[in-house]
Scaffold this active site. Structure first.
Site: not given
Lengths: 179, 221
Positions: A45-47
């Site tokens: 879910s991180c960028i």
């Protein structure tokens, strides 16, 4: 804002593994060593967001976990952790290393929904919201995103080679593709 | 800085991770012991084979180190994630190495052809079997946790992911990292005769739930 989490050339050497510098959760790493490769392993879910200036051979990466720093309570804050604070902090850090604001190549990957149902619903929101928040933060800073590979339900690894500014992304079962 | 949390603070002052006493850490370790022990017994019943457990540990880890600590990276794992709601919100994660997960499927399906494999190397049939195993395992852990603490805890339906370990783990860590940069992890490894690490169980309470859990265990009044 200070740039205490910025990894400079002086201490990248001791941490490097074949010139590969890991950008962990919430971290911000910049380098002006052309042989360095900055890498965010397993973005869910991180960028992972890259800012690179190939003419000056400067690149930086943030590993954004969450959209908004408003809920942050403890004193210290990881500079790359929140979308709203990570973008200005990364911009500041690459400019300090001599990057030209007008030549910045900006690319990102991540923002997936790793768990598809039930308990994953909350996680879904974070991935999507992260991508939206990063875009907002970029436009607030007057910066343009050149390429993005976000969403879906796959983990990704993102890297940038400082000297060339080449950014690649790879997902499970696939080869690294230029972004 | 703290006004966003006035509501939580009114009911229970957030407990600082570094304030935990040796006795409290022991009690949390026991939570891992009983939770994972119950789940291991369920797994053993399903497979008809003994499953052993390592010594549980309780760690306070900076969030950026959690994926590495848990054995993240790009290796493919099967993860089942259960969000816990109720008196003490938190997150339960059960992780199996891909090879172990395949063997488990073979055992459960009696050597039946698993069918066509998807991009992560698992078939639809294997995925449903693993989802079912995950439901039973995380459900057992949660029931043990609720019994031990006498708290009202409810599950959100467990969700399955098969992908890079770091991608799955960091997505769960993001949930606890909203307000703090540290995560308290109660973890237990599963092992069998050949392999010291075939699976992994973690309970990560939300920061504000830690006090409630300790109160449930009778360690703070």
């Amino acid at each position: 804002m200070t740039t205490s989490t910025v990894t400079t050339n002086a201490n990248t050497r001791s941490r490097s593994l074949a010139d590969s510098l890991k950008v962990g959760l919430g971290q911000l790493v910049v380098s002006s060593d052309p042989t360095d490769v900055l890498v965010a392993v397993g973005l869910g879910s991180c960028i992972g967001l890259v800012m690179a200036d190939t003419s000056r051979k400067v690149a930086g990466m943030v590993h954004v976990m969450l959209p908004d720093s408003a809920l942050h309570t403890s004193g210290q804050m990881l500079h790359g952790k929140y979308a709203d604070t990570a973008i200005p902090a990364l911009l500041d850090a690459v400019l300090r290393l001599g990057a030209d604001r007008n030549r910045l190549v900006i690319k990102m990957a991540g923002g997936s929904q790793m768990f598809s149902s039930g308990s994953g619903a909350g996680v879904l929101n974070i991935g999507t919201r992260n991508a939206v928040a990063v875009r907002e933060s970029l436009s607030k800073a007057g910066l343009k995103l050149q390429a993005a590979q976000t969403g879906g339900s796959v983990g990704r690894t993102l890297d940038v080679t400082v000297g060339t500014g080449v950014v690649t992304v790879r997902a499970v079962g696939g080869a690294a593709q230029p972004l | 800085m703290s006004q966003a949390h006035d509501e939580a603070a009114a009911t229970s002052a957030p407990l600082k991770f570094d304030d935990l006493s040796a006795l409290q850490l022991d009690a949390l370790r026991e939570v891992g012991n009983i939770g994972a022990g119950t789940a291991a017994a369920s797994l053993s019943t399903m497979t008809g084979q003994p499953v052993a457990m390592g010594v549980p540990s309780v760690k306070v880890v900076p969030i950026e180190e959690v994926p590495d600590d848990v054995g993240g990276g790009e290796s493919i794992v099967v993860a089942v994630y259960m969000q816990v709601i109720g008196d003490a919100p938190g997150h339960i994660i059960f992780i199996l190495e891909a090879d172990t997960a395949r063997e488990l499927c073979d055992t459960l399906m009696g050597g039946m052809d698993p069918g066509e494999l998807g991009p992560a190397g698992f078939s639809e049939m294997q995925i449903s079997a693993l989802q079912e195993i995950g439901n039973i395992m995380t459900g057992s852990y949660l029931r043990a946790l609720a019994d031990l603490t006498r708290l009202h805890l409810e599950p959100n339906p467990p969700a399955l992911g098969i992908d890079m370990a770091a991608a799955l783990i960091s997505s769960v860590v993001a949930e606890v990292a909203r307000t703090v940069d540290l995560a308290l992890i109660i973890e237990t490894q599963f092992e069998d005769e050949q392999n010291p690490s075939i699976g992994y169980f973690a309970f990560i309470p939300e920061p504000e739930a830690l006090g409630t859990v300790l109160r449930g265990l009778g360690l703070i009044s």
